[in-house]
Write a protein that holds these residues in place. Structure first.
Motif, PDB file in Angstrom:
ATOM      1  N   TYR A  76       0.853  -1.186   0.000  1.00 21.50           N
ATOM      2  CA  TYR A  76       0.000   0.000   0.000  1.00 21.50           C
ATOM      3  C   TYR A  76       0.892   1.240   0.000  1.00 21.50           C
ATOM      4  O   TYR A  76       1.566   1.523   0.989  1.00 21.50           O
ATOM      5  CB  TYR A  76      -0.915   0.006   1.226  1.00 21.50           C
ATOM      6  N   LEU A  77       0.888   1.965  -1.118  1.00 17.52           N
ATOM      7  CA  LEU A  77       1.688   3.182  -1.220  1.00 17.52           C
ATOM      8  C   LEU A  77       0.922   4.390  -0.711  1.00 17.52           C
ATOM      9  O   LEU A  77       1.507   5.427  -0.423  1.00 17.52           O
ATOM     10  CB  LEU A  77       2.125   3.392  -2.664  1.00 17.52           C
ATOM     11  N   ASN A  78      -0.402   4.273  -0.651  1.00 13.36           N
ATOM     12  CA  ASN A  78      -1.275   5.270  -0.027  1.00 13.36           C
ATOM     13  C   ASN A  78      -2.421   4.538   0.643  1.00 13.36           C
ATOM     14  O   ASN A  78      -2.698   3.371   0.336  1.00 13.36           O
ATOM     15  CB  ASN A  78      -1.832   6.243  -1.077  1.00 13.36           C
ATOM     16  N   ASP A  79      -3.090   5.206   1.546  1.00 10.00           N
ATOM     17  CA  ASP A  79      -4.258   4.640   2.203  1.00 10.00           C
ATOM     18  C   ASP A  79      -5.458   4.833   1.283  1.00 10.00           C
ATOM     19  O   ASP A  79      -6.066   5.900   1.251  1.00 10.00           O
ATOM     20  CB  ASP A  79      -4.495   5.325   3.550  1.00 10.00           C
ATOM     21  N   THR A  80      -5.796   3.802   0.546  1.00  7.34           N
ATOM     22  CA  THR A  80      -6.868   3.904  -0.438  1.00  7.34           C
ATOM     23  C   THR A  80      -8.253   3.683   0.162  1.00  7.34           C
ATOM     24  O   THR A  80      -9.253   3.731  -0.554  1.00  7.34           O
ATOM     25  CB  THR A  80      -6.644   2.890  -1.575  1.00  7.34           C
ATOM     26  N   SER A  81      -8.314   3.435   1.471  1.00  5.40           N
ATOM     27  CA  SER A  81      -9.619   3.272   2.108  1.00  5.40           C
ATOM     28  C   SER A  81     -10.339   4.605   2.275  1.00  5.40           C
ATOM     29  O   SER A  81     -11.544   4.646   2.506  1.00  5.40           O
ATOM     30  CB  SER A  81      -9.462   2.606   3.480  1.00  5.40           C
ATOM     31  N   VAL A  82      -9.597   5.696   2.137  1.00  6.97           N
ATOM     32  CA  VAL A  82     -10.168   7.035   2.246  1.00  6.97           C
ATOM     33  C   VAL A  82     -10.718   7.442   0.879  1.00  6.97           C
ATOM     34  O   VAL A  82     -10.021   7.372  -0.131  1.00  6.97           O
ATOM     35  CB  VAL A  82      -9.109   8.050   2.706  1.00  6.97           C
ATOM     36  N   GLU A  83     -11.963   7.871   0.834  1.00  3.53           N
ATOM     37  CA  GLU A  83     -12.578   8.271  -0.425  1.00  3.53           C
ATOM     38  C   GLU A  83     -11.809   9.428  -1.056  1.00  3.53           C
ATOM     39  O   GLU A  83     -11.410  10.374  -0.375  1.00  3.53           O
ATOM     40  CB  GLU A  83     -14.034   8.676  -0.196  1.00  3.53           C
ATOM     41  N   SER A  84     -11.590   9.340  -2.353  1.00  5.73           N
ATOM     42  CA  SER A  84     -10.846  10.366  -3.110  1.00  5.73           C
ATOM     43  C   SER A  84      -9.475  10.626  -2.497  1.00  5.73           C
ATOM     44  O   SER A  84      -9.007  11.761  -2.405  1.00  5.73           O
ATOM     45  CB  SER A  84     -11.657  11.670  -3.192  1.00  5.73           C
ATOM     46  N   TRP A  85      -8.813   9.545  -2.086  1.00  6.07           N
ATOM     47  CA  TRP A  85      -7.503   9.659  -1.451  1.00  6.07           C
ATOM     48  C   TRP A  85      -6.495  10.397  -2.313  1.00  6.07           C
ATOM     49  O   TRP A  85      -5.597  11.083  -1.818  1.00  6.07           O
ATOM     50  CB  TRP A  85      -6.959   8.262  -1.123  1.00  6.07           C
ATOM     51  N   TYR A  86      -6.637  10.280  -3.640  1.00 10.19           N
ATOM     52  CA  TYR A  86      -5.672  10.855  -4.577  1.00 10.19           C
ATOM     53  C   TYR A  86      -5.799  12.372  -4.701  1.00 10.19           C
ATOM     54  O   TYR A  86      -4.971  13.011  -5.348  1.00 10.19           O
ATOM     55  CB  TYR A  86      -5.839  10.206  -5.948  1.00 10.19           C
ATOM     56  N   THR A  87      -6.816  12.969  -4.103  1.00 10.03           N
ATOM     57  CA  THR A  87      -6.970  14.428  -4.134  1.00 10.03           C
ATOM     58  C   THR A  87      -6.416  15.094  -2.883  1.00 10.03           C
ATOM     59  O   THR A  87      -6.404  16.316  -2.783  1.00 10.03           O
ATOM     60  CB  THR A  87      -8.449  14.812  -4.288  1.00 10.03           C
ATOM     61  N   SER A  88      -5.951  14.305  -1.948  1.00 12.02           N
ATOM     62  CA  SER A  88      -5.469  14.841  -0.680  1.00 12.02           C
ATOM     63  C   SER A  88      -4.126  15.547  -0.841  1.00 12.02           C
ATOM     64  O   SER A  88      -3.275  15.118  -1.624  1.00 12.02           O
ATOM     65  CB  SER A  88      -5.330  13.709   0.345  1.00 12.02           C
TER      66      SER A  88
END
Length: 307
Positions: A76-88
């Motif tokens: 896991y390179l980012n926490d993808t459980s968070v909605e729209s994680w890629y906009t953070s």
């Protein structure tokens, strides 16, 4: 009274945690058996994002040259459980550019989640695969790996879920190097975009030695094009490989037993199962049993032994 099954599931979910990469660390992996030399049966073991970062992002190609690596867990390179994680604002960015991989990587059936690349000229889990003239007869391999829940946006020189650019020296000895991608996939939770040379799995293929892609599939979404993207250059993007450059003949490039599924909007933008080939050279690549379907899975094109 609360549902007992739901309560137990909730407790279990609270205990389940994943090791998410911190966005900066890079650590050399250890050998399976530290008393023995590195080999296919005694690979360097990758257990987390820091070790994956070290292996894929070396500016010195000798570090991975001829070495064997194996993934032993999902990364896991980012926490993808968070909605729209890629906009953070806190998203962990995977660097691109002049980073080289020149070894053998076995994903061992595992998955990389949360890959986020933005704007680099070579963007992908492996920014560059590189065949060097000093490694006559060598094989560079990526196999048995999946990518999900990821976003890859590249610049002018290659963006793909797995590899931004497959390249190498033009020297005669470099032509004996073989580069292989097999048993790999990127699913519909992956988005790929690029100013040009964007592909579902590989962005730009300009390696002059032997290349093969076998038993792979792409269901990536194409979109979110960065500023500067030119609609008239859509033929420089492909759903498996973005663009193929030709300069010499006498080498082998094959894509076999692969398929892609695309949305109609991506067909309209020019994405196809078979990437367009630079004008003027027709002996570039051979396709065998390569299929493309639309999002409803109805067959639209099939390619068999096309050169």
């Amino acid at each position: 009274m609360p549902n007992i099954v739901e309560a137990v599931i909730g407790q279990l979910e609270n205990k389940i945690t994943v090791d998410v990469w911190n966005g900066t660390s890079s650590t050399a992996p250890s050998l399976l058996d530290s008393t023995q030399a590195n080999s296919e049966s005694n690979p360097y073991i990758i257990t987390n994002g820091a070790e994956l970062n070290y292996v894929t992002h070396n500016s010195d190609w000798n570090i991975t040259n001829g070495k064997y690596y194996k993934l032993v867990k999902d990364i896991y390179l980012n926490d993808t459980s968070v909605e729209s994680w890629y906009t953070s604002d806190a998203v962990h960015k995977w660097a691109g550019g002049d980073k080289w991989f020149c070894g053998n990587f076995d994903g061992n059936g595992h998955v990389v989640y949360g890959l986020y690349c933005e704007g680099a000229n070579q963007s992908g889990l492996f920014p560059r695969l590189y065949g060097h003239r000093n490694w006559k007869g060598q094989e560079i391999v990526i196999k048995n790996l999946g990518i999900q829940d990821s976003y890859i946006s590249g610049g002018n020189y290659g963006a793909g879920a797995f590899v931004g650019q497959v390249t190498g020296d033009g020297d005669t000895d470099a032509l004996t190097v073989k580069i292989t991608i097999e048993n790999c996939y990127a699913d519909e939770t992956v988005t790929v975009a690029g100013t040009r040379y964007a592909g579902g799995l590989v962005g730009l293929l300009d390696f002059k030695g032997s290349f093969s892609m076998n038993n792979c599939y792409s269901r990536v979404m194409f979109g979110g094009y960065p500023s500067g993207w030119n609609a008239n250059e859509t033929n420089r993007n492909g759903s498996l490989i973005g663009w193929i450059l030709n300069e010499i003949s006498g080498y082998t490039r094959t894509v076999s037993n692969c398929y892609v599924i695309l949305k109609k909007a991506d067909y309209d933008k020019g994405y196809n199962a078979v990437p367009n080939i630079t004008d003027g050279v027709k002996d570039s690549i051979t396709y065998t049993n390569v299929h493309a379907a639309n999002e409803n899975h109805s067959e639209t094109t099939q390619h068999n032994t096309v050169t």
